[in-house]
Design a protein around this motif. Sequence first.
Motif, PDB file in Angstrom:
ATOM      1  N   LYS A   5       0.832  -1.185   0.000  1.00 18.12           N
ATOM      2  CA  LYS A   5       0.000   0.000   0.000  1.00 18.12           C
ATOM      3  C   LYS A   5       0.876   1.249   0.000  1.00 18.12           C
ATOM      4  CE  LYS A   5      -4.387  -1.326   2.122  1.00 18.12           C
ATOM      5  NZ  LYS A   5      -5.365  -0.964   3.176  1.00 18.12           N
ATOM      6  N   ARG A   6       0.497   2.220  -0.843  1.00 17.89           N
ATOM      7  CA  ARG A   6       1.195   3.508  -0.845  1.00 17.89           C
ATOM      8  C   ARG A   6       0.453   4.439   0.106  1.00 17.89           C
ATOM      9  NH1 ARG A   6       0.343   4.955  -6.870  1.00 17.89           N
ATOM     10  NH2 ARG A   6      -1.672   4.123  -6.177  1.00 17.89           N
ATOM     11  N   ILE A   7       1.137   4.836   1.167  1.00 20.29           N
ATOM     12  CA  ILE A   7       0.530   5.683   2.197  1.00 20.29           C
ATOM     13  C   ILE A   7       1.272   7.012   2.249  1.00 20.29           C
ATOM     14  CG2 ILE A   7      -0.134   5.904   4.611  1.00 20.29           C
ATOM     15  CD1 ILE A   7      -1.496   3.554   3.383  1.00 20.29           C
ATOM     16  N   VAL A   8       0.532   8.099   2.256  1.00 24.39           N
ATOM     17  CA  VAL A   8       1.096   9.428   2.502  1.00 24.39           C
ATOM     18  C   VAL A   8       0.678   9.856   3.901  1.00 24.39           C
ATOM     19  CG1 VAL A   8       1.023  11.870   1.868  1.00 24.39           C
ATOM     20  CG2 VAL A   8       1.195  10.128   0.084  1.00 24.39           C
ATOM     21  N   VAL A   9       1.649  10.269   4.707  1.00 24.91           N
ATOM     22  CA  VAL A   9       1.387  10.796   6.047  1.00 24.91           C
ATOM     23  C   VAL A   9       1.664  12.287   6.027  1.00 24.91           C
ATOM     24  CG1 VAL A   9       2.023  10.735   8.485  1.00 24.91           C
ATOM     25  CG2 VAL A   9       1.988   8.612   7.157  1.00 24.91           C
ATOM     26  N   ALA A  10       0.650  13.104   6.293  1.00 25.46           N
ATOM     27  CA  ALA A  10       0.813  14.555   6.352  1.00 25.46           C
ATOM     28  C   ALA A  10       1.112  14.950   7.788  1.00 25.46           C
ATOM     29  CB  ALA A  10      -0.441  15.253   5.849  1.00 25.46           C
ATOM     30  N   GLY A  11       2.368  15.291   8.042  1.00 23.07           N
ATOM     31  CA  GLY A  11       2.779  15.674   9.389  1.00 23.07           C
ATOM     32  C   GLY A  11       4.003  14.916   9.832  1.00 23.07           C
ATOM     33  N   CYS A  12       5.046  15.639  10.244  1.00 26.61           N
ATOM     34  CA  CYS A  12       6.299  14.994  10.637  1.00 26.61           C
ATOM     35  C   CYS A  12       6.687  15.348  12.063  1.00 26.61           C
ATOM     36  CB  CYS A  12       7.421  15.372   9.665  1.00 26.61           C
ATOM     37  SG  CYS A  12       8.781  14.172   9.645  1.00 26.61           S
ATOM     38  N   GLY A  13       5.680  15.443  12.938  1.00 28.25           N
ATOM     39  CA  GLY A  13       5.934  15.516  14.367  1.00 28.25           C
ATOM     40  C   GLY A  13       5.967  14.106  14.934  1.00 28.25           C
ATOM     41  N   ILE A  14       5.853  13.985  16.239  1.00 28.75           N
ATOM     42  CA  ILE A  14       5.976  12.668  16.865  1.00 28.75           C
ATOM     43  C   ILE A  14       4.819  11.755  16.452  1.00 28.75           C
ATOM     44  CG2 ILE A  14       4.805  13.435  18.982  1.00 28.75           C
ATOM     45  CD1 ILE A  14       7.664  10.819  18.638  1.00 28.75           C
ATOM     46  N   ILE A  15       3.599  12.290  16.282  1.00 26.73           N
ATOM     47  CA  ILE A  15       2.480  11.446  15.856  1.00 26.73           C
ATOM     48  C   ILE A  15       2.704  10.953  14.433  1.00 26.73           C
ATOM     49  CG2 ILE A  15      -0.004  11.316  15.444  1.00 26.73           C
ATOM     50  CD1 ILE A  15       0.656  11.590  18.384  1.00 26.73           C
ATOM     51  N   GLY A  16       3.020  11.863  13.529  1.00 27.42           N
ATOM     52  CA  GLY A  16       3.188  11.489  12.131  1.00 27.42           C
ATOM     53  C   GLY A  16       4.317  10.506  11.901  1.00 27.42           C
ATOM     54  N   ILE A  17       5.463  10.742  12.541  1.00 26.49           N
ATOM     55  CA  ILE A  17       6.612   9.875  12.275  1.00 26.49           C
ATOM     56  C   ILE A  17       6.421   8.503  12.909  1.00 26.49           C
ATOM     57  CG2 ILE A  17       8.107  10.483  14.230  1.00 26.49           C
ATOM     58  CD1 ILE A  17       9.107  10.106  10.513  1.00 26.49           C
ATOM     59  N   MET A  18       5.750   8.417  14.066  1.00 27.82           N
ATOM     60  CA  MET A  18       5.459   7.108  14.646  1.00 27.82           C
ATOM     61  C   MET A  18       4.459   6.342  13.779  1.00 27.82           C
ATOM     62  SD  MET A  18       7.229   6.284  17.335  1.00 27.82           S
ATOM     63  CE  MET A  18       6.252   5.049  18.192  1.00 27.82           C
ATOM     64  N   CYS A  19       3.466   7.048  13.226  1.00 24.89           N
ATOM     65  CA  CYS A  19       2.534   6.397  12.303  1.00 24.89           C
ATOM     66  C   CYS A  19       3.282   5.880  11.078  1.00 24.89           C
ATOM     67  CB  CYS A  19       1.447   7.376  11.867  1.00 24.89           C
ATOM     68  SG  CYS A  19       0.223   7.775  13.139  1.00 24.89           S
ATOM     69  N   ALA A  20       4.192   6.694  10.547  1.00 23.85           N
ATOM     70  CA  ALA A  20       4.948   6.293   9.359  1.00 23.85           C
ATOM     71  C   ALA A  20       5.788   5.045   9.628  1.00 23.85           C
ATOM     72  CB  ALA A  20       5.839   7.449   8.902  1.00 23.85           C
ATOM     73  N   LEU A  21       6.440   4.997  10.773  1.00 26.97           N
ATOM     74  CA  LEU A  21       7.263   3.829  11.114  1.00 26.97           C
ATOM     75  C   LEU A  21       6.416   2.564  11.266  1.00 26.97           C
ATOM     76  CD1 LEU A  21       9.815   5.302  13.672  1.00 26.97           C
ATOM     77  CD2 LEU A  21      10.414   3.968  11.645  1.00 26.97           C
ATOM     78  N   GLU A  22       5.258   2.688  11.907  1.00 33.81           N
ATOM     79  CA  GLU A  22       4.417   1.514  12.109  1.00 33.81           C
ATOM     80  C   GLU A  22       3.833   1.022  10.781  1.00 33.81           C
ATOM     81  OE1 GLU A  22       2.481  -1.600  14.093  1.00 33.81           O
ATOM     82  OE2 GLU A  22       4.167  -0.304  14.663  1.00 33.81           O
ATOM     83  N   LEU A  23       3.421   1.936   9.919  1.00 38.00           N
ATOM     84  CA  LEU A  23       2.917   1.543   8.605  1.00 38.00           C
ATOM     85  C   LEU A  23       4.023   0.913   7.765  1.00 38.00           C
ATOM     86  CD1 LEU A  23       0.722   4.685   8.010  1.00 38.00           C
ATOM     87  CD2 LEU A  23      -0.139   2.343   8.053  1.00 38.00           C
ATOM     88  N   GLN A  24       5.223   1.457   7.890  1.00 37.40           N
ATOM     89  CA  GLN A  24       6.376   0.877   7.191  1.00 37.40           C
ATOM     90  C   GLN A  24       6.647  -0.536   7.699  1.00 37.40           C
ATOM     91  OE1 GLN A  24      10.412   2.412   8.140  1.00 37.40           O
ATOM     92  NE2 GLN A  24      10.489   3.051   6.000  1.00 37.40           N
ATOM     93  N   ARG A  25       6.512  -0.731   9.004  1.00 39.28           N
ATOM     94  CA  ARG A  25       6.709  -2.060   9.572  1.00 39.28           C
ATOM     95  C   ARG A  25       5.674  -3.046   9.036  1.00 39.28           C
ATOM     96  NH1 ARG A  25       5.288  -5.387  13.685  1.00 39.28           N
ATOM     97  NH2 ARG A  25       3.501  -4.099  14.322  1.00 39.28           N
ATOM     98  N   ARG A  26       4.516  -2.540   8.645  1.00 38.43           N
ATOM     99  CA  ARG A  26       3.467  -3.370   8.056  1.00 38.43           C
ATOM    100  C   ARG A  26       3.649  -3.533   6.546  1.00 38.43           C
ATOM    101  NH1 ARG A  26      -1.137  -4.047  11.101  1.00 38.43           N
ATOM    102  NH2 ARG A  26      -0.832  -3.463  13.274  1.00 38.43           N
ATOM    103  N   ALA A  27       4.835  -3.201   6.047  1.00 40.25           N
ATOM    104  CA  ALA A  27       5.204  -3.378   4.626  1.00 40.25           C
ATOM    105  C   ALA A  27       4.503  -2.392   3.705  1.00 40.25           C
ATOM    106  CB  ALA A  27       4.953  -4.812   4.171  1.00 40.25           C
ATOM    107  N   CYS A  28       4.102  -1.231   4.221  1.00 38.29           N
ATOM    108  CA  CYS A  28       3.553  -0.185   3.358  1.00 38.29           C
ATOM    109  C   CYS A  28       4.683   0.674   2.791  1.00 38.29           C
ATOM    110  CB  CYS A  28       2.585   0.699   4.143  1.00 38.29           C
ATOM    111  SG  CYS A  28       1.098  -0.155   4.711  1.00 38.29           S
TER     112      CYS A  28
END
Length: 433
Positions: A5-28
């Motif tokens: 899945k191609r996911i765009v996360v709008a926001g690079c604070g602690i919420i956004g970057i933690m979401c990005a890492l977890e989605l990446q861990r799920r192979a997104c």
Amino acid sequence: MQPPKRIVVAGCGIIGIMCALELQRRACDVTVIDPRAPGEGCSFGNAGNVVAGAVVPFSMPGSLLKIPNWVLSPHGPLSIRLRRLPWLLPWLLEWLKASHPTNVRHISKAMHAMHAETFDLYLPLLRELGESNLITKVGQLYVSRHAHGAEGDALSRALRAEAGIRVERLSGGQIRDLVPALSREFCSGILFPDNGTCANPFRLVQVLARAFVARGGAIQRSAMVAVERNPEGGGTAILESGGRLSYDGLVIAAGAWSNQLAGMFGARVPLEAQRGYHVTLPEPGIKLELAVANCDFHCAATSMEMGLRLTGTAEFAGLDAKPNWQHAKRLLKFGAQMFPGLQTTGAQQWVGMRPTLPDGLPVLDRASSDRNVIFAFGNGSYGLTEAPMMARLVAALAMNERPSVDLSPFTLARFSRGVGGRVVPSQPSATPC
């Protein structure tokens, strides 16, 4: 095999970057967009408190009677700019509604669900990255100059007991044994042994962002100014830089600027930019082994890598108003009263925007107009604490899994009629995320 899945996360604070890492861990396949560098928003200057035991909402019964004193007192925690008041009144009415005892208990349970596992989620990740000292469970201390003042009212004590939060009551002598630098005026204290601190919230986000990029993620320094939605699902984010990013899923985690992005999908959320101030002292002359919150002055002190940080104040002025640095000067005064040996030379001032909703809970929900868009914002003062659980729950939604936490307290439906029963307009600002 389906492509990731191609996911765009709008926001690079602690919420956004933690979401990005977890989605990446799920192979997104994840791209983060933000006009600011990682951690340069509210995440830069927070108090560094990681509060697994925070279960007492900010809005409690009797709040209405306290507002005049909070606003007028020089020690008060609340400041409202007059020109912001017409925008803020509906928000305040909803905040007061949240203070009903029944609502308070529901909010408290939702806070506990969002906070309880924060160390269990943070610490393994930081050990893996070789940064285990960035977040430590060293406890947190509340103090007051008044007998039983640190414990709060009967409802506060009951909420902690119902949630199973460990609390140790301390006398004046025990307070000074734990924090010798504190003034002898403090006679009441409570210790939260299961809370902790972050040594450098800004560096935390930077460390996580570097790990995200090293694992194949991308970060683009640009604001999202529009979207093109695909009738078959997903869409394209249009960037201020002229770039275009196709996505299967979009996560809006842009802090105080999230309402503008949510508006692209027809949502109106009563999100306010609650300003918080800090003063960092590079050579304070004292070092605290745990964070200290002053219940009388509504401020906190935390030793960090860069010195001692004093934080406090909730100022409602909108996104674009100029800072009122008198609030920062007041923090210095409070700090000197708390710690008689405090050295204030070289003080560095800062102000940031806490994205705050009236009931104190974040929004974590799909956009009603597009199930591929997830809203994850409004964490107020608890962004650092809530980020890992927010990330886990966002990933569950994105992967169409059953979330581990009941999401009903965090849905947009609680604001479906708007604050005060009407639609809430978006806040104007020149810089979307």
